[in-house]
Design a protein around this motif. Structure first.
Motif, PDB file in Angstrom:
ATOM      1  N   GLU A 354      41.371   4.796  -8.399  1.00  0.00           N
ATOM      2  CA  GLU A 354      39.546   4.395  -8.664  1.00  0.00           C
ATOM      3  C   GLU A 354      39.327   3.414  -7.471  1.00  0.00           C
ATOM      4  N   GLU A 355      39.909   2.475  -7.065  1.00  0.00           N
ATOM      5  CA  GLU A 355      40.211   2.134  -5.932  1.00  0.00           C
ATOM      6  C   GLU A 355      39.504   3.413  -4.292  1.00  0.00           C
ATOM      7  N   TYR A 358      36.153   5.228  -5.008  1.00  0.00           N
ATOM      8  CA  TYR A 358      35.347   4.172  -4.623  1.00  0.00           C
ATOM      9  C   TYR A 358      34.968   4.401  -3.232  1.00  0.00           C
ATOM     10  N   LEU A 359      35.949   4.258  -1.966  1.00  0.00           N
ATOM     11  CA  LEU A 359      35.950   3.773  -1.074  1.00  0.00           C
ATOM     12  C   LEU A 359      35.898   5.648  -0.735  1.00  0.00           C
ATOM     13  N   ILE A 364      34.796   7.643   3.610  1.00  0.00           N
ATOM     14  CA  ILE A 364      35.749   6.901   4.205  1.00  0.00           C
ATOM     15  C   ILE A 364      36.781   7.825   3.379  1.00  0.00           C
ATOM     16  N   LEU A 372      41.833   0.153   4.272  1.00  0.00           N
ATOM     17  CA  LEU A 372      41.442  -0.743   3.632  1.00  0.00           C
ATOM     18  C   LEU A 372      41.791  -1.088   3.157  1.00  0.00           C
ATOM     19  N   LEU A 373      42.397  -0.450   1.714  1.00  0.00           N
ATOM     20  CA  LEU A 373      43.349  -0.645   0.863  1.00  0.00           C
ATOM     21  C   LEU A 373      44.802  -1.912   0.987  1.00  0.00           C
ATOM     22  N   ARG A 375      45.329  -3.101   4.256  1.00  0.00           N
ATOM     23  CA  ARG A 375      44.624  -4.223   4.119  1.00  0.00           C
ATOM     24  C   ARG A 375      44.645  -5.424   3.798  1.00  0.00           C
ATOM     25  N   GLY A 376      43.442  -4.682   2.893  1.00  0.00           N
ATOM     26  CA  GLY A 376      43.543  -5.530   1.710  1.00  0.00           C
ATOM     27  C   GLY A 376      44.347  -6.379   1.180  1.00  0.00           C
ATOM     28  N   ALA A 379      45.327  -8.589   2.916  1.00  0.00           N
ATOM     29  CA  ALA A 379      44.916 -10.166   3.509  1.00  0.00           C
ATOM     30  C   ALA A 379      44.581 -11.457   3.402  1.00  0.00           C
ATOM     31  N   ARG A 383      45.110 -14.017   5.408  1.00  0.00           N
ATOM     32  CA  ARG A 383      44.311 -15.689   5.940  1.00  0.00           C
ATOM     33  C   ARG A 383      44.583 -16.770   5.911  1.00  0.00           C
TER      34      ARG A 383
END
Lengths: 394, 270
Positions: A354-355, A358-359, A364, A372-373, A375-376, A379, A383
């Motif tokens: 689903e993610e 969405y992208l 994308i 992206l997922l 890296r997310g 993250a 951080r």
């Protein structure tokens, strides 16, 4: 005797032969205890083959890699790097002056707890050592850049940290190996009441390197210990942080991220023990597991009877990126006290369809979306690292 | 099927669309034509097939088209991936926008905007140019810039998520926007802001398809066409007065007129 036992024994003998000047007590300890076998519960899932693949005769301290990776960072920071022999630390070019209470001489240190393999192996070596006694309410930012030049390195840094009341130390360490090397970082820390130790580690290794990392932290009431570690690469990387809140009423935060590919084995065996009431723990372990890699998590939290009103939270999250990747995750909460709040959770999942949809519905493409997922997912831990280290991961 | 009298070009043509998921047929022959400059509303009970229709148009991989076609700007989209449809100008505003921890909202907006711009033959925007580009669109949805620094939709309220959807719509400048129950979970103020955004973005060269249960969204955005779905089909099509009639008489009336018992509809809606 089985082939595996013979192989382990011969590897130990090879290592001892390569370090004839090691203290007798350390030699004896390694000979007697040897390398752990798969029948030992804490090594059940951890394949030592990458360690045995290293040639013990070739493992030697190596000079630090060239370059001054810290030049662009804050001038108020004490920066140290491996010296020309690889057995000591020296100030990097942009370092602030060394503060009082910081010793870099390779003074003999008491041998750490030899129950851990990393400590047993550590006892044989004369790696770079650092002893720091931070006075009450003193503050220090310390960066270590530990990268031996070339392959076949034996890197065994040892940090002995003693933080006085209300002292604050921010420690950032970049440890990197470059092939067929063995890294054995070891940290011992004592935190007085109100002291704060914030550690950030980036362990980077080649697909033939082995990391066996240990730490032993004693926290007095009112102290705060925060450890964030990112492990990327390596053939085998095992971390064994051990934290004791000696009278409770302290705060411990553990953050770990393993980025695991190929056939790597990443293993985190943590232990937090509360020896008094009202201690808190916030632990998050994450791993991105790709290829045929294997991620292992064992999180021991010990809450004896005297540790009433402990508040401990532990979460393990794995993102499986390949059908051949493997995960073994085990929270291990030993709770005797009855008035406590202890939570744990473990998730193992693949990238969310689903993610991803969405992208993709925003133009994308699948590969970029998946990146992206990934890296997310990382993250949340990255951080917590200072930019100096986080940039290296990217 | 809608036969618009307008001479404007057909942007979206759905022809006798049948679709299934896990071998269960959930669309049973939907036909719909949306032309440039038009706003359509699709209404119906839960489970009537409204959201499935919107996901199929956007290319959701879980649904299989068993027959019929979807044409966008004259091109059959069956072989197009979701990202290709988006870049070509199809936009789906999600009923439940997905939360993606760790993915920066700002980075996501920039990457998606540049993907669309590239397809339009426009220059990609660097970080600084994008922030300028973003500023006026933020004002359109009255969104606090601090939301850009957060992870995508993570911890956003229902209204904030929907505003973020409209912000994406404003950035992507779609040819056809499908808004799936954009009004759900919105308070009156948020509904007004979202509706103003949609009205502002609607123009003679694009079209909007609103999926909704309720009349209240249609009080703020006036459609030229209202379609009522049940049982995976469009049972009735009319003008804005049809939405008012539904509000007054409920869905049973449409079912009965179409020869479907209310019991059957309840089963579908369950």
């Amino acid at each position: 005797m089985t082939t595996a036992v013979l192989q382990r024994g011969s590897w130990v003998e090879g290592l001892l032969a390569a370090h004839p000047t090691a203290p007798e007590s350390s030699r004896r300890q390694l000979l007697e205890q040897g390398l752990p076998a798969a029948r030992e519960e804490t090594w059940r899932f951890t394949d030592l083959a990458p360690l045995l693949a290293l040639d013990p005769a070739r493992l030697q301290p190596r000079a630090g890699a060239d370059g001054n990776p810290n030049a662009a960072t804050d001038a108020a920071v004490v920066r140290l790097q491996l010296d020309g022999r690889g057995t000591g630390l020296q100030p990097a070019a942009a370092s602030a002056p060394l503060p009082q209470g910081l010793k870099l001489e390779p003074t003999p240190l008491p041998l750490p707890d030899a129950a851990l393999l990393s400590a047993r192996l550590h006892g044989l070596t004369s790696g770079p050592s650092l002893q720091l006694s931070l006075a009450a309410n003193a503050r220090l930012q310390l960066e270590l850049w530990l990268e031996p030049a070339g392959a076949d390195a034996l890197l065994a840094p040892r940090l002995l940290l003693n933080l006085g009341e209300g002292a604050q130390l921010q420690l950032a360490v970049h440890l990197r190996c470059n092939g067929s090397s063995l890294a054995l970082p070891w940290v011992e820390a004592q935190l007085a009441p109100g002291a704060e130790l914030t550690e950030a580690w980036l362990f980077q290794g080649d697909a033939t390197d082995v990391l066996l990392s240990g730490c032993s932290v004693q926290q007095a009431p009112g102290s705060r210990y925060s450890r964030s570690a990112v492990v990327k690469g390596w053939a085998l990387a095992r971390q064994e942080p051990q934290v004791v809140q000696s009278k409770g009423a302290a705060h411990t935060q553990l953050r770990d991220l393993a980025i695991t590919t190929d056939q790597a084995v990443h293993d985190l065996h943590s232990r937090v023990r509360f020896e008094g009431p009202e201690g808190t723990l916030d632990q998050l372990q994450k791993a991105l597991v790709d290829g045929q890699a294997h991620s292992i998590f064992n999180g021991s939290v010990q809450v004896p009877q005297l540790a009433q009103r402990t508040d401990a939270a532990q979460l393990s999250r794995h993102l499986l990126l390949s059908e051949r990747a493997k995960v073994d995750t085990k929270p291990e909460l030993e709770i005797v006290a009855d008035d406590v709040r202890c939570t744990h959770g473990a998730t193992v999942s693949s990238l969310s369809d689903e993610e991803l949809f969405y992208l993709r519905s925003r133009g994308i493409d699948r590969l970029t979306g998946a990146e992206l997922l990934r890296r997310g997912f990382c993250a949340e831990i990255l951080r917590e690292l200072p930019p100096l280290l986080a940039q290296e991961v990217a | 099927m809608t036969e618009s009298v307008s001479a404007s070009p057909a942007l979206l043509e759905v022809q006798d669309l049948r679709a299934s998921v896990a071998d269960q047929e959930i669309l049973c022959g939907v036909s719909l034509t949306v032309r440039a400059g038009e706003i359509h509303a699709v209404m119906g009970r839960n489970g009537s097939g409204k959201s499935t229709l919107s996901k199929l148009i956007a290319g959701h991989p879980s649904y299989t088209v068993t027959s019929g076609s979807i044409r966008f700007n004259g091109v059959d989209v069956e072989e197009m991936s979701p990202e290709e449809r988006s870049r070509a100008g199809l936009f789906l505003g999600f009923q439940y926008p997905v939360e993606i921890p760790g993915v920066s909202n700002l980075e996501f907006l920039r990457v998606s905007t540049n993907a669309r711009r590239q397809a339009q033959g426009l220059e990609e925007l660097d970080t600084f140019s994008f922030e300028d580009h973003l500023q006026q669109r933020l004002e359109l949805v009255q969104m606090d810039p601090s939301f850009l620094e957060r992870s995508l939709n993570e911890g956003f309220s229902g209204g904030e998520k929907k505003r973020n959807e409209i912000l994406q719509m404003a950035l992507l400048e779609p040819v056809v926007a499908i808004l799936d129950e954009t009004d759900s979970g919105l308070d009156i103020d948020a509904l007004r802001i979202v509706a103003e955004g949609v009205n502002h973005l609607a123009g003679p060269s694009n079209a909007t398809l609103l999926i909704t249960h309720y009349q209240r969204l249609l009080d703020a955005i006036t459609p030229q066409f209202v379609h009522v779905m049940a049982h995976g089909r469009i049972l009735r099509t009319g003008g804005p007065e049809l939405a008012h009639e539904l509000e007054r008489r409920g869905y049973d009336w449409v079912d009965e007129a179409a020869g479907i018992s209310s019991r059957q509809s309840a089963e579908v809606g369950a």
